[in-house]
Design a protein around this motif. Sequence first.
Motif, PDB file in Angstrom:
ATOM      1  N   ARG A   1      -4.916  -4.853  -1.036  1.00 17.97           N
ATOM      2  CA  ARG A   1      -4.634  -3.689  -1.877  1.00 17.97           C
ATOM      3  C   ARG A   1      -4.330  -2.456  -1.011  1.00 17.97           C
ATOM      4  NH1 ARG A   1      -7.338  -5.054  -7.231  1.00 17.97           N
ATOM      5  NH2 ARG A   1      -8.499  -6.953  -6.812  1.00 17.97           N
ATOM      6  N   LYS A   2      -5.087  -2.279   0.051  1.00 17.73           N
ATOM      7  CA  LYS A   2      -4.858  -1.146   0.947  1.00 17.73           C
ATOM      8  C   LYS A   2      -3.499  -1.249   1.633  1.00 17.73           C
ATOM      9  CE  LYS A   2      -9.588   0.264   2.087  1.00 17.73           C
ATOM     10  NZ  LYS A   2     -10.620   0.357   3.162  1.00 17.73           N
ATOM     11  N   THR A   3      -3.147  -2.464   2.047  1.00 19.67           N
ATOM     12  CA  THR A   3      -1.847  -2.668   2.693  1.00 19.67           C
ATOM     13  C   THR A   3      -0.713  -2.344   1.733  1.00 19.67           C
ATOM     14  OG1 THR A   3      -2.746  -4.375   4.159  1.00 19.67           O
ATOM     15  CG2 THR A   3      -0.362  -4.364   3.828  1.00 19.67           C
ATOM     16  N   HIS A   4      -0.827  -2.847   0.514  1.00 17.82           N
ATOM     17  CA  HIS A   4       0.161  -2.521  -0.517  1.00 17.82           C
ATOM     18  C   HIS A   4       0.250  -1.008  -0.723  1.00 17.82           C
ATOM     19  CE1 HIS A   4       1.624  -6.274  -2.060  1.00 17.82           C
ATOM     20  NE2 HIS A   4       0.459  -6.708  -2.519  1.00 17.82           N
ATOM     21  N   TYR A   5      -0.891  -0.379  -0.886  1.00 21.56           N
ATOM     22  CA  TYR A   5      -0.914   1.053  -1.198  1.00 21.56           C
ATOM     23  C   TYR A   5      -0.249   1.875  -0.094  1.00 21.56           C
ATOM     24  CZ  TYR A   5      -2.673   5.787  -1.876  1.00 21.56           C
ATOM     25  OH  TYR A   5      -2.767   7.147  -2.025  1.00 21.56           O
ATOM     26  N   THR A   6      -0.621   1.611   1.137  1.00 21.59           N
ATOM     27  CA  THR A   6      -0.074   2.380   2.260  1.00 21.59           C
ATOM     28  C   THR A   6       1.442   2.265   2.321  1.00 21.59           C
ATOM     29  OG1 THR A   6      -2.111   2.091   3.536  1.00 21.59           O
ATOM     30  CG2 THR A   6      -0.133   2.686   4.763  1.00 21.59           C
ATOM     31  N   HIS A   7       1.945   1.047   2.188  1.00 18.70           N
ATOM     32  CA  HIS A   7       3.393   0.834   2.259  1.00 18.70           C
ATOM     33  C   HIS A   7       4.115   1.470   1.076  1.00 18.70           C
ATOM     34  CE1 HIS A   7       7.263  -1.009   2.869  1.00 18.70           C
ATOM     35  NE2 HIS A   7       7.199  -1.553   1.655  1.00 18.70           N
ATOM     36  N   ILE A   8       3.595   1.242  -0.136  1.00 24.12           N
ATOM     37  CA  ILE A   8       4.251   1.764  -1.327  1.00 24.12           C
ATOM     38  C   ILE A   8       4.263   3.293  -1.310  1.00 24.12           C
ATOM     39  CG2 ILE A   8       4.158   1.918  -3.847  1.00 24.12           C
ATOM     40  CD1 ILE A   8       2.841  -0.904  -3.766  1.00 24.12           C
TER      41      ILE A   8
ATOM     42  N   THR B   1       2.809  10.761 -10.106  1.00 27.99           N
ATOM     43  CA  THR B   1       2.978  11.281  -8.754  1.00 27.99           C
ATOM     44  C   THR B   1       3.086  10.092  -7.803  1.00 27.99           C
ATOM     45  OG1 THR B   1       0.602  11.281  -8.194  1.00 27.99           O
ATOM     46  CG2 THR B   1       1.489  13.253  -9.322  1.00 27.99           C
ATOM     47  N   PRO B   2       3.623  10.293  -6.603  1.00 27.75           N
ATOM     48  CA  PRO B   2       3.684   9.175  -5.660  1.00 27.75           C
ATOM     49  C   PRO B   2       2.324   8.513  -5.418  1.00 27.75           C
ATOM     50  CG  PRO B   2       5.086  10.942  -4.885  1.00 27.75           C
ATOM     51  CD  PRO B   2       4.335  11.486  -6.072  1.00 27.75           C
ATOM     52  N   GLN B   3       1.256   9.323  -5.339  1.00 31.24           N
ATOM     53  CA  GLN B   3      -0.071   8.766  -5.095  1.00 31.24           C
ATOM     54  C   GLN B   3      -0.527   7.892  -6.266  1.00 31.24           C
ATOM     55  OE1 GLN B   3       0.777  11.940  -4.695  1.00 31.24           O
ATOM     56  NE2 GLN B   3       0.171  12.572  -2.619  1.00 31.24           N
ATOM     57  N   ARG B   4      -0.346   8.377  -7.476  1.00 35.34           N
ATOM     58  CA  ARG B   4      -0.761   7.608  -8.657  1.00 35.34           C
ATOM     59  C   ARG B   4       0.082   6.353  -8.819  1.00 35.34           C
ATOM     60  NH1 ARG B   4      -1.835  12.317 -13.296  1.00 35.34           N
ATOM     61  NH2 ARG B   4      -3.510  13.398 -12.144  1.00 35.34           N
ATOM     62  N   MET B   5       1.392   6.489  -8.662  1.00 33.78           N
ATOM     63  CA  MET B   5       2.272   5.345  -8.816  1.00 33.78           C
ATOM     64  C   MET B   5       2.013   4.295  -7.739  1.00 33.78           C
ATOM     65  SD  MET B   5       5.808   7.317  -9.875  1.00 33.78           S
ATOM     66  CE  MET B   5       6.713   5.865 -10.383  1.00 33.78           C
ATOM     67  N   ALA B   6       1.781   4.751  -6.519  1.00 34.63           N
ATOM     68  CA  ALA B   6       1.501   3.817  -5.423  1.00 34.63           C
ATOM     69  C   ALA B   6       0.215   3.055  -5.678  1.00 34.63           C
ATOM     70  CB  ALA B   6       1.418   4.561  -4.096  1.00 34.63           C
TER      71      ALA B   6
ATOM     72  N   ALA C   1      -6.958   7.855  -7.834  1.00 29.19           N
ATOM     73  CA  ALA C   1      -5.670   7.710  -7.162  1.00 29.19           C
ATOM     74  C   ALA C   1      -5.263   9.015  -6.489  1.00 29.19           C
ATOM     75  CB  ALA C   1      -4.604   7.282  -8.169  1.00 29.19           C
ATOM     76  N   ASP C   2      -5.587  10.138  -7.124  1.00 25.14           N
ATOM     77  CA  ASP C   2      -5.277  11.446  -6.532  1.00 25.14           C
ATOM     78  C   ASP C   2      -5.981  11.635  -5.195  1.00 25.14           C
ATOM     79  OD1 ASP C   2      -3.701  12.066  -8.710  1.00 25.14           O
ATOM     80  OD2 ASP C   2      -5.217  13.297  -9.700  1.00 25.14           O
ATOM     81  N   LYS C   3      -7.111  10.959  -5.023  1.00 20.74           N
ATOM     82  CA  LYS C   3      -7.877  11.040  -3.770  1.00 20.74           C
ATOM     83  C   LYS C   3      -7.484   9.943  -2.786  1.00 20.74           C
ATOM     84  CE  LYS C   3     -11.865  12.787  -6.377  1.00 20.74           C
ATOM     85  NZ  LYS C   3     -13.277  12.535  -6.771  1.00 20.74           N
ATOM     86  N   GLY C   4      -6.610   9.045  -3.196  1.00 23.57           N
ATOM     87  CA  GLY C   4      -6.227   7.933  -2.344  1.00 23.57           C
ATOM     88  C   GLY C   4      -7.356   6.951  -2.102  1.00 23.57           C
ATOM     89  N   ASP C   5      -8.284   6.870  -3.049  1.00 17.09           N
ATOM     90  CA  ASP C   5      -9.503   6.071  -2.874  1.00 17.09           C
ATOM     91  C   ASP C   5      -9.289   4.646  -3.385  1.00 17.09           C
ATOM     92  OD1 ASP C   5     -12.057   5.005  -2.774  1.00 17.09           O
ATOM     93  OD2 ASP C   5     -13.031   6.822  -3.508  1.00 17.09           O
ATOM     94  N   VAL C   6      -8.712   3.804  -2.530  1.00 17.40           N
ATOM     95  CA  VAL C   6      -8.399   2.431  -2.914  1.00 17.40           C
ATOM     96  C   VAL C   6      -9.676   1.650  -3.223  1.00 17.40           C
ATOM     97  CG1 VAL C   6      -7.262   0.288  -2.211  1.00 17.40           C
ATOM     98  CG2 VAL C   6      -6.340   2.489  -1.470  1.00 17.40           C
ATOM     99  N   LYS C   7     -10.716   1.895  -2.463  1.00 19.28           N
ATOM    100  CA  LYS C   7     -11.958   1.133  -2.629  1.00 19.28           C
ATOM    101  C   LYS C   7     -12.589   1.366  -4.002  1.00 19.28           C
ATOM    102  CE  LYS C   7     -16.309  -0.014  -0.325  1.00 19.28           C
ATOM    103  NZ  LYS C   7     -17.159   0.229   0.883  1.00 19.28           N
ATOM    104  N   THR C   8     -12.663   2.621  -4.423  1.00 20.68           N
ATOM    105  CA  THR C   8     -13.268   2.914  -5.727  1.00 20.68           C
ATOM    106  C   THR C   8     -12.416   2.372  -6.864  1.00 20.68           C
ATOM    107  OG1 THR C   8     -14.421   4.874  -4.908  1.00 20.68           O
ATOM    108  CG2 THR C   8     -14.035   4.743  -7.278  1.00 20.68           C
TER     109      THR C   8
END
Length: 210
Positions: free
Chosen positions: A194-201, A39-44, A172-179
């Motif tokens: 990591r958060k910056t990468h995740y948000t953009h991707i 999914t986009p969330q998991r892949m990101a 990843a499904d929860k968008g929990d970059v910290k965990t």
Amino acid sequence: MIELTVDILAECLPDATHKNLEKFVEGLNETCVHFEIDTPQRMAMFLAQTAHESGNFSTTHENLNYSAKGLVSTFKKYFPSEEFATPFARKPDRIANRVYGNRMGNSNEASGDGYKYCGRGLIQLTGKDNYTACGKALGMDLLTDPDIVEENPVAVLSAGWFWNTRRLNDWADKGDVKTVTKKINGGDIGLADRKTHYTHILEVLQALDN
């Protein structure tokens, strides 16, 4: 599921070189299918974390080229003073054998296991136990030739194995970059990046998925 291309990856990771993206795109697609990073969330999340861990896919081998001062700062438990650390400085094999000896399934410092099974892959696979388990899961002999973990597609598949065994799709499904970050490196090193990468991707992949 979005099939990644070099152009899509370049949009996701503008600081990565075309050469490195081209090298790993096939392995990334194979890994995402195999481990249901679909999914986009998991892949990101997977791309954000692996990009950070590997310097935007520029390295698949742990950097252990520390100065004496760096060893004391980073591995105080194993290098209690600069005087003690000086004979190890800028000697990655000796550093790895000292830090990783008698841990993670490795034998003692003199065995050389620490360096033989040091961090490799897009999420650095470390320790004989992990090489054994990952190799078994992938149907490969990673103990005899651990260097193949640095190469595509094993560099990506090993990261997928690590991801799957830690159930990181759930976070990843929860968008929990910290965990996810904590489960990868035990703390929050590089969390902002990591958060910056995740948000953009995620923005890039969601736009493609609509």
